[in-house]
Motif scaffolding. Structure first.
Motif, PDB file in Angstrom:
ATOM      1  N   VAL A   1       5.758  13.379   0.246  1.00  0.00           N
ATOM      2  CA  VAL A   1       6.476  12.127  -0.008  1.00  0.00           C
ATOM      3  C   VAL A   1       5.510  10.954   0.142  1.00  0.00           C
ATOM      4  O   VAL A   1       4.800  10.845   1.152  1.00  0.00           O
ATOM      5  N   THR A   2       5.487  10.092  -0.867  1.00  0.00           N
ATOM      6  CA  THR A   2       4.668   8.873  -0.857  1.00  0.00           C
ATOM      7  C   THR A   2       5.590   7.666  -0.811  1.00  0.00           C
ATOM      8  O   THR A   2       6.477   7.524  -1.657  1.00  0.00           O
ATOM      9  N   VAL A   3       5.394   6.817   0.186  1.00  0.00           N
ATOM     10  CA  VAL A   3       6.218   5.623   0.375  1.00  0.00           C
ATOM     11  C   VAL A   3       5.343   4.387   0.204  1.00  0.00           C
ATOM     12  O   VAL A   3       4.185   4.362   0.632  1.00  0.00           O
ATOM     13  N   GLU A   4       5.914   3.354  -0.416  1.00  0.00           N
ATOM     14  CA  GLU A   4       5.229   2.079  -0.561  1.00  0.00           C
ATOM     15  C   GLU A   4       5.629   1.162   0.586  1.00  0.00           C
ATOM     16  O   GLU A   4       6.814   1.019   0.900  1.00  0.00           O
ATOM     17  N   TYR A   5       4.617   0.538   1.214  1.00  0.00           N
ATOM     18  CA  TYR A   5       4.832  -0.361   2.348  1.00  0.00           C
ATOM     19  C   TYR A   5       4.317  -1.756   2.019  1.00  0.00           C
ATOM     20  O   TYR A   5       3.346  -1.911   1.265  1.00  0.00           O
TER      21      TYR A   5
ATOM     22  N   LEU B   1       8.254   7.673   8.441  1.00  0.00           N
ATOM     23  CA  LEU B   1       9.235   7.910   7.388  1.00  0.00           C
ATOM     24  C   LEU B   1       8.754   8.950   6.390  1.00  0.00           C
ATOM     25  O   LEU B   1       9.532   9.806   5.967  1.00  0.00           O
ATOM     26  N   THR B   2       7.484   8.887   6.006  1.00  0.00           N
ATOM     27  CA  THR B   2       6.971   9.827   5.007  1.00  0.00           C
ATOM     28  C   THR B   2       7.116  11.268   5.473  1.00  0.00           C
ATOM     29  O   THR B   2       7.575  12.141   4.715  1.00  0.00           O
ATOM     30  N   LEU B   3       6.746  11.544   6.721  1.00  0.00           N
ATOM     31  CA  LEU B   3       6.848  12.911   7.235  1.00  0.00           C
ATOM     32  C   LEU B   3       8.301  13.310   7.443  1.00  0.00           C
ATOM     33  O   LEU B   3       8.695  14.446   7.147  1.00  0.00           O
TER      34      LEU B   3
ATOM     35  N   TYR C   1       0.847  -1.196   0.000  1.00  0.00           N
ATOM     36  CA  TYR C   1       0.000   0.000   0.000  1.00  0.00           C
ATOM     37  C   TYR C   1       0.879   1.241   0.000  1.00  0.00           C
ATOM     38  O   TYR C   1       2.087   1.175   0.286  1.00  0.00           O
ATOM     39  N   LEU C   2       0.285   2.380  -0.337  1.00  0.00           N
ATOM     40  CA  LEU C   2       0.992   3.657  -0.378  1.00  0.00           C
ATOM     41  C   LEU C   2       0.502   4.550   0.751  1.00  0.00           C
ATOM     42  O   LEU C   2      -0.685   4.560   1.084  1.00  0.00           O
ATOM     43  N   PHE C   3       1.437   5.307   1.346  1.00  0.00           N
ATOM     44  CA  PHE C   3       1.075   6.306   2.356  1.00  0.00           C
ATOM     45  C   PHE C   3       1.858   7.587   2.086  1.00  0.00           C
ATOM     46  O   PHE C   3       3.027   7.539   1.705  1.00  0.00           O
ATOM     47  N   THR C   4       1.197   8.727   2.308  1.00  0.00           N
ATOM     48  CA  THR C   4       1.759  10.029   1.944  1.00  0.00           C
ATOM     49  C   THR C   4       1.707  10.999   3.117  1.00  0.00           C
ATOM     50  O   THR C   4       0.730  11.010   3.882  1.00  0.00           O
TER      51      THR C   4
ATOM     52  N   GLY D   1       9.799   1.015  -0.831  1.00  0.00           N
ATOM     53  CA  GLY D   1      10.149   1.885  -1.945  1.00  0.00           C
ATOM     54  C   GLY D   1       9.580   3.281  -1.775  1.00  0.00           C
ATOM     55  O   GLY D   1       8.615   3.491  -1.033  1.00  0.00           O
ATOM     56  N   ILE D   2      10.213   4.241  -2.435  1.00  0.00           N
ATOM     57  CA  ILE D   2       9.680   5.604  -2.489  1.00  0.00           C
ATOM     58  C   ILE D   2       8.965   5.754  -3.826  1.00  0.00           C
ATOM     59  O   ILE D   2       9.576   5.606  -4.888  1.00  0.00           O
ATOM     60  N   ASN D   3       7.682   6.034  -3.760  1.00  0.00           N
ATOM     61  CA  ASN D   3       6.866   6.075  -4.960  1.00  0.00           C
ATOM     62  C   ASN D   3       6.889   7.445  -5.628  1.00  0.00           C
ATOM     63  O   ASN D   3       7.171   7.556  -6.827  1.00  0.00           O
ATOM     64  N   THR D   4       6.605   8.498  -4.876  1.00  0.00           N
ATOM     65  CA  THR D   4       6.473   9.838  -5.454  1.00  0.00           C
ATOM     66  C   THR D   4       7.030  10.885  -4.502  1.00  0.00           C
ATOM     67  O   THR D   4       6.819  10.800  -3.286  1.00  0.00           O
TER      68      THR D   4
END
Length: 430
Positions: A169-173, A136-138, A3-6, A181-184
């Motif tokens: 920042v959007t990270v894939e978990y 991590l995202t923040l 999933y992605l989180f931003t 991974g870092i998505n966007t």
């Protein structure tokens, strides 16, 4: 399934952050003279105008226009081209005395019985995915803004930068909540109009060339500098090396009009970026401009202190702590803990909450005392978030009513100290 989180962050030149910093600068000025000051200061900034309002009870005085202009200049709004600058903006003050009805619930003959300045619930959060126990995202979004600010102030590269900026920042978990991974990465930064229509042949071409140059600089200057200066964890650095990152830089094109001229700013409108970037929870109360008798600030710091020390001690890999208060009451109404199924102790979340209530004195008086919150330490919190920064000492200079100055050595971000880890380990037999 992954999933992605931003999460997002903002620079100190964002209009809402300008308002936050002015409010906290006023608070610091009053606390420096009267550590028992009661302050609730709100600020609005717009084109060429600053409005400061709120309630104060203090044996202190502050030259509010001077405090505001100093703060605005430090941020970097020093040019008339910005349509908002420290020298020429108008400043209106509407500060008045704190309500006696509110004050009676806070101040008591015995200061240890000091009641909460308001009702509400406050949250603290920590997890083990970064070395500062932040999401991590923040953490990455804040690192980008801190680094961009340093580059702008140095004035050696990316010399077109203006103070206003945002990052996302959007990270894939994976299913176990591990970053894979870092998505966007999104960066929107205000800038000078450094390529003109005459130089490019058309306005559209000028905008395209400016956006292209800024994106290239973000990828080749900002990102490497952020990794060098801010990212210390090898696992996080590897995410940049192995991820195919989608970079969105100034997605709408040129961003010349910004700051309070581009968007009105208000104190307390960036509470998610101020805390945990959407991870955990938020009680809804803003921080800036409020003295620590307002538990929506001080108890949020206390909850972060608890959660961080608990995770650092190994009680859990992730923890949310909620504290709730009633106005005028000293002890919290409730303590709630959620470890998201990631605890390493035999106790239930409810039992952990009970232990926290015995281990930490969570009365407003004790929180102020233990975290040294009656010192003028707040302007720094209003820049790049209130959580996740290293505790440190700083000398700060303040002006007395007679025009003389005082220098105070204060400790910043005391709620980030890992000073209760051993106590926690002993209680939980870790």
């Amino acid at each position: 399934m992954s999933y992605l989180f931003t999460s997002e962050s903002i620079s100190e030149g964002h209009p809402d952050k300008v308002a936050d910093q002015i409010s906290d600068a006023v608070l610091d000025e009053l606390l420096a003279q009267d550590p028992n000051a009661k302050v609730a200061c709100e600020t609005l900034v717009t084109t060429g105008q600053v409005i400061i309002a709120g309630e104060v009870k203090a044996e202190a005085w502050a030259d509010l226009p001077k405090v505001a202009r100093r703060t605005i200049a430090h941020i970097g709004y020093t040019k008339a081209d910005y349509k908002f600058d420290a020298e020429s903006c108008g400043i209106l003050s509407a500060i008045h005395e704190q309500s006696a009805d509110i004050n009676r619930g806070v101040e008591r003959p015995d200061p240890k019985l000091q009641g909460a300045g308001d009702q509400g619930m406050m949250f603290g959060y920590a997890n083990a995915e970064t070395d500062n126990f932040m999401p991590l995202t923040l953490s990455l979004a804040q690192d980008l803004m801190i680094t961009l600010s340093k580059i702008r102030r140095e004035g050696k590269v990316m010399t077109y930068l203006r103070p206003d900026a945002k990052s996302q920042v959007t990270v894939e978990y994976d299913d176990d909540d591990h970053a894979i991974g870092i998505n966007t990465i999104v960066v929107s930064t205000q800038h000078d109009e450094f390529i003109t229509e005459q130089q490019a042949g058309s306005q559209a071409e000028a905008e395209r060339l400016m956006t292209e140059r800024i994106k290239d600089d973000v990828i080749n200057i900002l990102i490497p500098r952020t990794l060098k200066d801010r990212v210390r964890t090898p696992e996080v650095r590897r995410l940049f090396e192995t991820s195919k990152i989608n970079y969105l830089v100034n997605p709408t094109g040129k961003f010349v009009i910004g700051g309070p001229h581009g968007d009105t700013g208000l104190t307390g409108r960036k509470i998610i970026a101020d805390t945990y970037g959407g991870r955990g929870a938020h009680g809804g109360g803003a921080f800036s401009g409020k003295d620590p008798s307002k538990v929506d600030r001080s108890a949020a710091y206390a909850a972060r202190h608890i959660a961080k020390n608990m995770v650092a001690a190994g009680v859990a890999d992730e923890m949310l702590v909620q504290l709730s208060y009633a106005i005028g009451e000293a002890k919290p109404v409730s303590i709630y803990v959620n470890t998201y199924g990631k605890k390493h102790v035999s106790q239930s979340d409810g039992e952990i909450a009970e232990i926290i209530g015995r281990l930490f004195d969570l009365t407003p008086y004790a929180i102020e005392r233990d975290l040294c919150l009656r010192n003028p330490i707040y302007e720094e919190t209003a820049r790049f978030g209130h959580m996740g920064h290293n505790p440190r000492f700083k000398e700060k200079v303040f002006e007395r009513p007679d025009g003389t100055t005082m220098t105070l050595n204060v400790e910043l971000f005391t709620w980030e100290k890992l000073n209760r880890v051993e106590d926690i380990k002993k209680v939980f037999a870790l």
